[in-house]
Motif scaffolding. Structure first.
Motif, short mmCIF file in Angstrom:
data_model
loop_
_atom_site.label_atom_id
_atom_site.label_comp_id
_atom_site.label_asym_id
_atom_site.label_seq_id
_atom_site.Cartn_x
_atom_site.Cartn_y
_atom_site.Cartn_z
N VAL A 66 -26.75 39.57 -3.98
CA VAL A 66 -27.49 40.51 -3.13
C VAL A 66 -26.48 41.48 -2.54
O VAL A 66 -25.60 41.08 -1.78
CB VAL A 66 -28.26 39.77 -2.02
CG1 VAL A 66 -28.97 40.76 -1.10
CG2 VAL A 66 -29.27 38.80 -2.63
N LEU A 67 -26.58 42.73 -2.92
CA LEU A 67 -25.64 43.75 -2.44
C LEU A 67 -26.10 44.25 -1.06
O LEU A 67 -27.05 43.74 -0.48
CB LEU A 67 -25.55 44.90 -3.44
CG LEU A 67 -25.04 44.54 -4.84
CD1 LEU A 67 -25.16 45.74 -5.77
CD2 LEU A 67 -23.58 44.07 -4.78
N PRO A 123 -27.59 36.62 2.65
CA PRO A 123 -27.01 36.68 1.32
C PRO A 123 -26.37 38.03 1.02
O PRO A 123 -25.59 38.15 0.09
CB PRO A 123 -28.24 36.48 0.42
CG PRO A 123 -29.36 37.11 1.19
CD PRO A 123 -29.05 36.88 2.64
N GLY A 124 -26.67 39.05 1.82
CA GLY A 124 -26.21 40.42 1.62
C GLY A 124 -27.17 41.28 2.41
O GLY A 124 -28.14 40.76 3.01
N GLY A 125 -26.93 42.58 2.45
CA GLY A 125 -27.72 43.44 3.33
C GLY A 125 -29.09 43.83 2.82
O GLY A 125 -29.96 44.19 3.61
N PHE A 126 -29.30 43.78 1.50
CA PHE A 126 -30.61 44.17 0.97
C PHE A 126 -31.56 42.97 1.06
O PHE A 126 -31.98 42.39 0.05
CB PHE A 126 -30.50 44.68 -0.47
CG PHE A 126 -29.64 45.92 -0.60
CD1 PHE A 126 -29.78 46.97 0.29
CD2 PHE A 126 -28.70 46.04 -1.61
CE1 PHE A 126 -28.99 48.12 0.19
CE2 PHE A 126 -27.91 47.19 -1.73
CZ PHE A 126 -28.06 48.22 -0.82
N ALA A 127 -31.87 42.59 2.28
CA ALA A 127 -32.65 41.38 2.53
C ALA A 127 -33.38 41.53 3.86
O ALA A 127 -32.86 42.14 4.79
CB ALA A 127 -31.73 40.16 2.58
N ASP A 128 -34.56 40.94 3.94
CA ASP A 128 -35.33 41.03 5.19
C ASP A 128 -34.66 40.27 6.33
O ASP A 128 -34.84 40.61 7.50
CB ASP A 128 -36.75 40.48 4.97
CG ASP A 128 -37.63 41.47 4.21
OD1 ASP A 128 -37.33 42.67 4.23
OD2 ASP A 128 -38.62 41.01 3.59
N HIS A 129 -33.94 39.19 5.99
CA HIS A 129 -33.18 38.44 7.00
C HIS A 129 -31.75 38.30 6.53
O HIS A 129 -31.51 38.00 5.35
CB HIS A 129 -33.78 37.05 7.22
CG HIS A 129 -35.06 37.08 7.98
ND1 HIS A 129 -36.28 37.26 7.37
CD2 HIS A 129 -35.32 36.97 9.31
CE1 HIS A 129 -37.24 37.26 8.29
NE2 HIS A 129 -36.68 37.08 9.48
N VAL A 130 -30.81 38.48 7.44
CA VAL A 130 -29.39 38.41 7.06
C VAL A 130 -28.67 37.53 8.08
O VAL A 130 -28.81 37.72 9.30
CB VAL A 130 -28.75 39.82 7.04
CG1 VAL A 130 -27.30 39.73 6.58
CG2 VAL A 130 -29.53 40.77 6.15
N LEU A 131 -27.91 36.57 7.55
CA LEU A 131 -27.09 35.72 8.40
C LEU A 131 -25.72 36.37 8.58
O LEU A 131 -25.11 36.81 7.60
CB LEU A 131 -26.91 34.35 7.73
CG LEU A 131 -26.18 33.33 8.58
CD1 LEU A 131 -27.19 32.59 9.45
CD2 LEU A 131 -25.43 32.35 7.71
N ILE A 132 -25.25 36.43 9.82
CA ILE A 132 -23.96 37.03 10.11
C ILE A 132 -22.97 35.91 10.43
O ILE A 132 -23.17 35.15 11.38
CB ILE A 132 -24.06 37.99 11.33
CG1 ILE A 132 -25.26 38.95 11.17
CG2 ILE A 132 -22.76 38.76 11.51
CD1 ILE A 132 -25.26 39.78 9.94
#
Ligand SMILES: [Zn+2]
Ligand SMILES: [Zn+2]
Length: 358
Positions: A66-67, A123-132
Motif C-alpha cells: 500500500v503506497l 499499511p501505507g497512506g492510501f488507506a481509510d485507516h493508518v497506524l502511525i
C-alpha cells in the motif's frame, strides 16, 4: 500485546493495494490496533506523490503493498503512553524519522540514516485507516492548527523535501534560480523559494504553457519553454552570468546537461527527481573543474525541515493549496494515477473511500 491481538478482525476498512506493475485494487483489510506509543488515524486526505508514480510506472510496487505517505488524519485510537494527542485531533504525519544518533544523522545527512528508511505507516497512506508507528508519533506528528486546511497541511512532507533542496543549494535570499519542471514539485519549489528567499528571482521552465501561466500567477518572475527560450530568459535575468541555482524537478541526463548550461560559474544544479533506472550522464567534466559548478543530490526531508515547513504553512507564509488540481475518493485511484502519469494533474489528493465517507 502479541501479534495475535494486533488486528481488530471484526473491523475492516479499505486500502488501495498494489497488484504488481501499474495495477492497483481497492480491498478491505483489518483495521490495525495501536500498541504502546502508536496512533491510529482515520484518513482525511492523502497526497499522490511523484515517488508513488515512479514506483508504479517502474514496477517497484510489490503486490499487496500500500503506497502513499503524505497524510492528514483524525486520531481515532491511541496506544498506551501517548499523552500528546487526544481522539479527534487532526494530525499531519510524515512516514520517516531518523535515529538522530548515527554517524550520518550527526553529520547532517539524516535522510540517509538507515533507520530513516523504515516506513512508519501501516499499511501505507492510501488507506481509510493508518497506524502511525511510535517513532513517527513521538518525533514527527503535528497537530494541525484550526484555520489550516487539510489541503495545506498535507504538503508538510513534500514541502519539507523541497526546503531541503533549497537549503542544500545555498541560494541566497536575493539570489537567482531556475526551476526545471512546472509540475507540483516544480511549483512547490517556486512557493518555498518565495516564502524563504523573498527577494530571489525565479525562472520557471516547462513546455506546457498552462503551467507557465500558473507559475506566473504564483510569483515566478519569468517563465519559459525549455531550450533556447530558457537560456535566453536566465541570461537576461542575470546580466549574462547564468543563475545561482538550478532545480531539476523532472530528472534524467538531458535535464542535468540543460541545468548545467543555465547555471552560472560557481553555481549549483540540484537534482530533485528520479532519473530513469540505471541512466548514466554525459557532460563536460571541465564544467565542474574549471568553473566550480556543483551538482547536488537532495533526498527527502529531515525533521528540522519538517518543523520549518510546518511553521511556514501554519503561519500562512507558505500556501501550497493552489497546487491541488484534483480531489477524489480512494475508489478513483486508477483515474488519479492515469491523470498524474499523463501530466494532466498537478497535486492529486485522495479522500477516504466512498464506503468510509457514507
Ligand atoms: Zn511524497
Ligand atoms: Zn541516524
Amino acid at each position: 500485546m502479541n501479534s495475535r491481538h494486533r488486528w481488530n478482525l471484526t473491523a475492516t476498512s479499505n486500502v488501495v493495494a498494489c497488484q504488481g506493475g501499474e495495477d492497483t485494487m481497492m480491498e478491505p483489510r483489518p483495521i490495525p490496533k495501536p500498541e504502546a506509543g502508536e496512533l491510529l488515524v482515520k484518513l482525511r486526505c492523502v497526497g499522490f506523490c511523484g515517488t508513488d508514480l515512479f514506483k508504479l510506472t517502474n514496477n517497484l510496487a510489490k503486490p499487496g503493498m500500500v503506497l502513499g505517505h503524505e497524510i492528514v488524519g483524525e486520531v481515532v485510537a491511541l496506544g498506551k503512553n501517548v499523552k500528546q494527542f487526544v481522539k479527534g485531533d487532526r494530525v499531519v504525519v510524515p512516514h520517516h524519522a531518523p535515529c538522530g544518533s548515527c554517524h550520518l544523522c550527526l553529520n547532517g545527512n539524516e535522510t540517509m540514516c538507515e533507520t530513516f528508511r523504515d516506513n512508519l505507516m501501516e499499511p501505507g497512506g492510501f488507506a481509510d485507516h493508518v497506524l502511525i508507528r511510535n517513532r513517527a508519533t513521538a518525533l514527527a506528528t503535528h497537530k494541525v492548527p484550526n484555520g489550516v486546511s487539510d489541503a495545506a497541511a498535507v504538503f508538510m512532507e513534500p514541502a519539507a523535501c523541497v526546503l531541503r533542496s533549497v537549503n542544500r543549494s545555498n541560494l541566497r535570499p536575493d539570489g537567482t534560480a531556475a526551476i526545471m519542471g512546472g509540475g507540483s514539485m516544480g511549483l512547490l519549489h517556486l512557493l518555498v523559494i518565495k516564502a524563504t528567499c523573498p527577494d530571489a528571482r525565479v525562472v520557471l521552465i516547462d513546455p506546457i504553457s498552462s503551467r507557465c501561466v500558473l507559475a506566473a500567477e504564483l510569483g515566478a518572475d519569468k517563465t519559459a519553454a525549455p531550450g533556447p527560450n530558457a537560456l535566453a530568459a536566465t541570461t537576461a535575468m542575470t546580466d549574462g552570468y547564468g543563475v545561482d541555482a538550478v532545480f531539476d524537478t523532472v530528472g534524467g541526463a538531458r535535464l542535468l546537461e540543460a541545468g548545467l548550461a543555465l547555471s552560472r560559474k560557481g553555481g549549483a544544479v540540484v537534482l530533485f527527481a528520479h532519473a530513469p533506472n540505471g541512466q548514466r550522464a554525459d557532460f563536460d567534466l571541465n564544467d565542474l573543474f574549471r568553473f566550480e559548478r556543483r551538482i547536488i543530490g537532495t533526498y527527502s526531508g529531515a525533521l528540522s525541515e519538517q518543523e520549518a515547513v510546518f511553521t511556514l504553512i501554519a503561519s500562512g507564509r507558505l500556501n501550497p493549496t493552489p497546487l491541488v488540481s484534483h480531489t477524489m475518493p480512494l475508489d478513483d485511484f486508477a483515474l488519479g494515477y492515469s491523470l498524474a502519469k499523463s501530466c494532466q494533474a498537478l497535486k492529486i489528493l485522495f479522500t477516504p473511500s466512498r464506503a468510509a465517507s457514507s
